[in-house]
Write a protein that holds these residues in place. Structure first.
Motif, PDB file in Angstrom:
ATOM      1  N   SER A 176       5.836   5.620   3.505  1.00  0.00           N
ATOM      2  CA  SER A 176       5.137   6.047   2.285  1.00  0.00           C
ATOM      3  C   SER A 176       5.601   7.432   1.849  1.00  0.00           C
ATOM      4  CB  SER A 176       3.623   6.057   2.532  1.00  0.00           C
ATOM      5  OG  SER A 176       3.175   4.782   2.940  1.00  0.00           O
ATOM      6  N   LYS A 177       5.791   8.319   2.832  1.00  0.00           N
ATOM      7  CA  LYS A 177       6.212   9.685   2.516  1.00  0.00           C
ATOM      8  C   LYS A 177       7.588   9.701   1.847  1.00  0.00           C
ATOM      9  CE  LYS A 177       5.329  12.622   5.775  1.00  0.00           C
ATOM     10  NZ  LYS A 177       5.476  13.403   7.041  1.00  0.00           N
ATOM     11  N   LEU A 178       8.514   8.896   2.380  1.00  0.00           N
ATOM     12  CA  LEU A 178       9.869   8.849   1.814  1.00  0.00           C
ATOM     13  C   LEU A 178       9.895   8.152   0.459  1.00  0.00           C
ATOM     14  CD1 LEU A 178      12.092   8.081   4.950  1.00  0.00           C
ATOM     15  CD2 LEU A 178      11.703  10.257   3.817  1.00  0.00           C
ATOM     16  N   VAL A 179       9.001   7.177   0.284  1.00  0.00           N
ATOM     17  CA  VAL A 179       8.928   6.492  -1.021  1.00  0.00           C
ATOM     18  C   VAL A 179       8.371   7.440  -2.084  1.00  0.00           C
ATOM     19  CG1 VAL A 179       7.753   4.668  -2.305  1.00  0.00           C
ATOM     20  CG2 VAL A 179       8.756   4.166  -0.063  1.00  0.00           C
ATOM     21  N   VAL A 180       7.337   8.197  -1.713  1.00  0.00           N
ATOM     22  CA  VAL A 180       6.734   9.147  -2.657  1.00  0.00           C
ATOM     23  C   VAL A 180       7.745  10.229  -3.057  1.00  0.00           C
ATOM     24  CG1 VAL A 180       4.996  10.979  -2.875  1.00  0.00           C
ATOM     25  CG2 VAL A 180       4.359   8.778  -1.894  1.00  0.00           C
ATOM     26  N   SER A 181       8.546  10.689  -2.096  1.00  0.00           N
ATOM     27  CA  SER A 181       9.558  11.716  -2.405  1.00  0.00           C
ATOM     28  C   SER A 181      10.786  11.110  -3.087  1.00  0.00           C
ATOM     29  CB  SER A 181       9.989  12.438  -1.127  1.00  0.00           C
ATOM     30  OG  SER A 181      10.615  11.547  -0.222  1.00  0.00           O
ATOM     31  N   LYS A 182      10.787   9.786  -3.289  1.00  0.00           N
ATOM     32  CA  LYS A 182      11.864   9.046  -3.960  1.00  0.00           C
ATOM     33  C   LYS A 182      13.188   9.126  -3.202  1.00  0.00           C
ATOM     34  CE  LYS A 182       9.808   9.336  -8.531  1.00  0.00           C
ATOM     35  NZ  LYS A 182       9.977   9.675  -9.950  1.00  0.00           N
ATOM     36  N   THR A 183      13.078   9.322  -1.880  1.00  0.00           N
ATOM     37  CA  THR A 183      14.282   9.302  -1.043  1.00  0.00           C
ATOM     38  C   THR A 183      14.781   7.874  -0.876  1.00  0.00           C
ATOM     39  OG1 THR A 183      13.459  11.238   0.167  1.00  0.00           O
ATOM     40  CG2 THR A 183      15.229   9.979   1.198  1.00  0.00           C
ATOM     41  N   ILE A 184      13.837   6.930  -0.726  1.00  0.00           N
ATOM     42  CA  ILE A 184      14.193   5.503  -0.623  1.00  0.00           C
ATOM     43  C   ILE A 184      13.260   4.696  -1.518  1.00  0.00           C
ATOM     44  CG2 ILE A 184      15.029   5.713   1.765  1.00  0.00           C
ATOM     45  CD1 ILE A 184      12.340   4.349   2.610  1.00  0.00           C
ATOM     46  N   TYR A 185      13.614   3.411  -1.696  1.00  0.00           N
ATOM     47  CA  TYR A 185      12.723   2.473  -2.380  1.00  0.00           C
ATOM     48  C   TYR A 185      12.274   1.443  -1.352  1.00  0.00           C
ATOM     49  CZ  TYR A 185      10.980  -1.242  -5.385  1.00  0.00           C
ATOM     50  OH  TYR A 185      10.183  -2.206  -5.962  1.00  0.00           O
ATOM     51  N   ALA A 186      10.977   1.206  -1.276  1.00  0.00           N
ATOM     52  CA  ALA A 186      10.476   0.219  -0.307  1.00  0.00           C
ATOM     53  C   ALA A 186       9.130  -0.340  -0.767  1.00  0.00           C
ATOM     54  CB  ALA A 186      10.336   0.854   1.075  1.00  0.00           C
ATOM     55  N   LYS A 187       8.876  -1.598  -0.375  1.00  0.00           N
ATOM     56  CA  LYS A 187       7.578  -2.236  -0.596  1.00  0.00           C
ATOM     57  C   LYS A 187       7.144  -2.901   0.710  1.00  0.00           C
ATOM     58  CE  LYS A 187       7.376  -3.236  -5.545  1.00  0.00           C
ATOM     59  NZ  LYS A 187       7.262  -4.300  -6.568  1.00  0.00           N
ATOM     60  N   ILE A 188       5.862  -2.731   1.046  1.00  0.00           N
ATOM     61  CA  ILE A 188       5.344  -3.290   2.297  1.00  0.00           C
ATOM     62  C   ILE A 188       4.424  -4.477   1.989  1.00  0.00           C
ATOM     63  CG2 ILE A 188       4.059  -2.795   4.399  1.00  0.00           C
ATOM     64  CD1 ILE A 188       4.722   0.162   4.005  1.00  0.00           C
ATOM     65  N   ASP A 189       4.762  -5.616   2.549  1.00  0.00           N
ATOM     66  CA  ASP A 189       3.913  -6.813   2.434  1.00  0.00           C
ATOM     67  C   ASP A 189       3.165  -6.937   3.760  1.00  0.00           C
ATOM     68  OD1 ASP A 189       2.699  -9.229   2.146  1.00  0.00           O
ATOM     69  OD2 ASP A 189       4.489 -10.289   1.438  1.00  0.00           O
ATOM     70  N   ARG A 190       1.934  -6.411   3.802  1.00  0.00           N
ATOM     71  CA  ARG A 190       1.190  -6.372   5.068  1.00  0.00           C
ATOM     72  C   ARG A 190       0.847  -7.766   5.607  1.00  0.00           C
ATOM     73  NH1 ARG A 190      -3.027  -1.370   4.192  1.00  0.00           N
ATOM     74  NH2 ARG A 190      -1.656   0.313   4.877  1.00  0.00           N
ATOM     75  N   PRO A 191       0.324  -8.690   4.753  1.00  0.00           N
ATOM     76  CA  PRO A 191       0.009 -10.031   5.294  1.00  0.00           C
ATOM     77  C   PRO A 191       1.222 -10.723   5.901  1.00  0.00           C
ATOM     78  CG  PRO A 191      -1.030  -9.719   3.161  1.00  0.00           C
ATOM     79  CD  PRO A 191      -0.111  -8.563   3.351  1.00  0.00           C
TER      80      PRO A 191
END
Length: 445
Positions: free
Chosen positions: A380-395
């Motif tokens: 989440s920290k790296l996504v917020v800083s726009k260092t990487i793009y990621a999505k988490i599918d928890r289920p």
């Protein structure tokens, strides 16, 4: 800007030469009052004649006679009296104050010294032609207060003077004075003011070869400030400047220490474009010194490969543990060691995002040596800083690093692919036709 020299109306040097032996004899016989009265009369003559040389000699003689008599109260009275005389030449007053300052180290006790300093500060207050002398006396007073343990009072005394506006002070002395102001602010833990004062120094001045000692003092103070503010990238830049100093490069031990600290703090700095560029520059510098461990450490961060924290800790831990930045055992050192662990994790996430489009959270936690909750936090920290793009599918327990495309982008890519395909078909048709023509010609022949 120097004051214009007043035109001398009469040369009083002969009168001064004639009367000085008589005045000295009276002073030595114990009749100091008579000697000073004669000097006052002589002072009036030299002042009225605008004779700078003679007036300077007379004013300095006041200080010398009272000093020889060890009458410090009388010396202070005459300093105030003579500085207020109408028409007194400024250059003569300056010389008198300088003569008085020479007596500071010869005072019998601290009380007398402080009284004399207070008198000199009072006389020099508000006089542009005495600004340098006031600055020097103020610095002596600040040193006394610091030695007594009154850091706050010493810092406040130094901050009263804005030496950057003093035109008559040499640049080296001015820079030295400002560095002392910064040092006292840091001792006082007034970091905001220390940063403000540091901006008064033009760092281009440090390119001159004869101010290397001031340059090293400045960057040592800036490192102390940046460490307090946790500005690790700035600390790295300061150590690089120290390494670029000729006197440091000539000493292999100092050069190695500066480069190793630069490596450590560029690794500790959060990833961004500037850090990415700086780490490559530091890597080139670390090759110039014999520091295999630090070279291998920085190489790990510029290579797109995963790092296992237990292995990093095992290989580099003993060496890094000897670095003062990590070996202090205090809260700041522990925090920096934790930051190093975080940078290793962030590097690993960037590497994974580069090679994977989708990955299960179970596999991600295995690669990062972290529990699932911490993995999500770092992602989440790296996504917020726009260092990487990621999505988490928890289920589903899946992390996707592939960026979803806009329908227009998909359509454009399809259109480009179709154009490329049609181009290949057209080229193939031309080649087939060419082969048929060549074959038909060959058959006819």
């Amino acid at each position: 800007m120097d004051e214009p020299v007043q035109k001398m109306e009469k040369d009083c040097s002969a009168i001064v030469d004639a009367q000085f032996p008589e005045i000295d004899a009276a002073a030595k016989s114990g009749n100091l009052t008579k000697a000073l009265e004669q000097l006052l009369t002589l002072e009036k003559q030299t002042r009225s004649s605008a004779d700078l040389a003679s007036s300077t000699r007379v004013l300095k003689r006041f200080i010398q006679l009272t000093f020889e008599a060890k009458d410090w109260k009388l010396m202070q009275e005459y300093i105030v009296l003579l500085s207020k005389k109408h028409g007194q030449l400024k250059q003569a007053i300056t010389k008198m104050i300088q003569e008085s300052m020479d007596c500071l180290d010869k005072t019998p006790d601290m009380k007398t010294k402080l009284e004399l300093i207070d008198t000199l500060r009072t006389v020099t207050d508000g006089k542009v032609y005495l600004e340098v002398e006031r600055a020097r006396v103020t610095r002596i007073l600040a040193k006394i207060k610091e030695d007594e343990g009154n850091i706050t009072e010493a810092a406040d005394i130094m901050q009263d003077l804005q030496v950057e506006t003093f035109g008559s002070m040499e640049k080296r002395e001015k820079t030295d004075f400002i560095l002392e102001q910064i040092r006292l602010c840091l001792l006082k833990r007034d970091y905001v003011r220390a940063n403000i004062i540091s901006k008064k120094i033009n760092i281009r001045y440090f390119k001159e070869t004869d101010v290397q000692d001031l340059k090293l003092r400045y960057y040592d103070l800036m490192i102390e400030y940046s460490l307090h503010e946790n500005e690790y990238l700035s600390v790295c830049k300061h150590y690089r400047q120290i390494y670029d100093t000729p006197s440091v490069k000539e000493d292999p031990i100092k050069a190695k220490k500066a480069v190793e600290n630069a490596v450590l703090f560029v690794v500790l700095a959060p990833f961004d474009n500037e850090q990415s560029d700086l780490i490559q520059r530091v890597f080139l510098e670390v090759e110039e010194v014999d520091s295999t461990i630090y070279k291998d450490l920085i190489k790990c961060f510029i290579t797109a490969e995963l790092m296992r924290w237990p292995i990093i800790e095992k290989i580099y831990g003993p060496t890094l543990g000897q670095n003062p930045a990590l070996a202090g055992g205090d809260e700041a050192s522990r925090k920096r060691l934790k930051e190093l662990h975080n940078r290793v994790i962030e590097h690993n996430i960037r590497v994974i995002a580069k090679y994977y489009t989708r990955i299960t959270t179970a596999r991600l936690t295995q690669l990062l040596d972290l529990p699932g909750k911490d993995c999500e936090e770092f992602l989440s920290k790296l996504v917020v800083s726009k260092t990487i793009y990621a999505k988490i599918d928890r289920p589903a327990g899946v992390v996707s690093f592939a960026k979803s495309k806009h329908p227009n982008e998909v359509l454009n890519e399809w259109s480009q692919d179709i154009n490329a395909l049609l181009g290949l078909i057209e080229k193939t048709c031309h080649l087939i036709t060419k082969e048929e023509i060549i074959h038909s010609i060959t058959k006819v022949i």
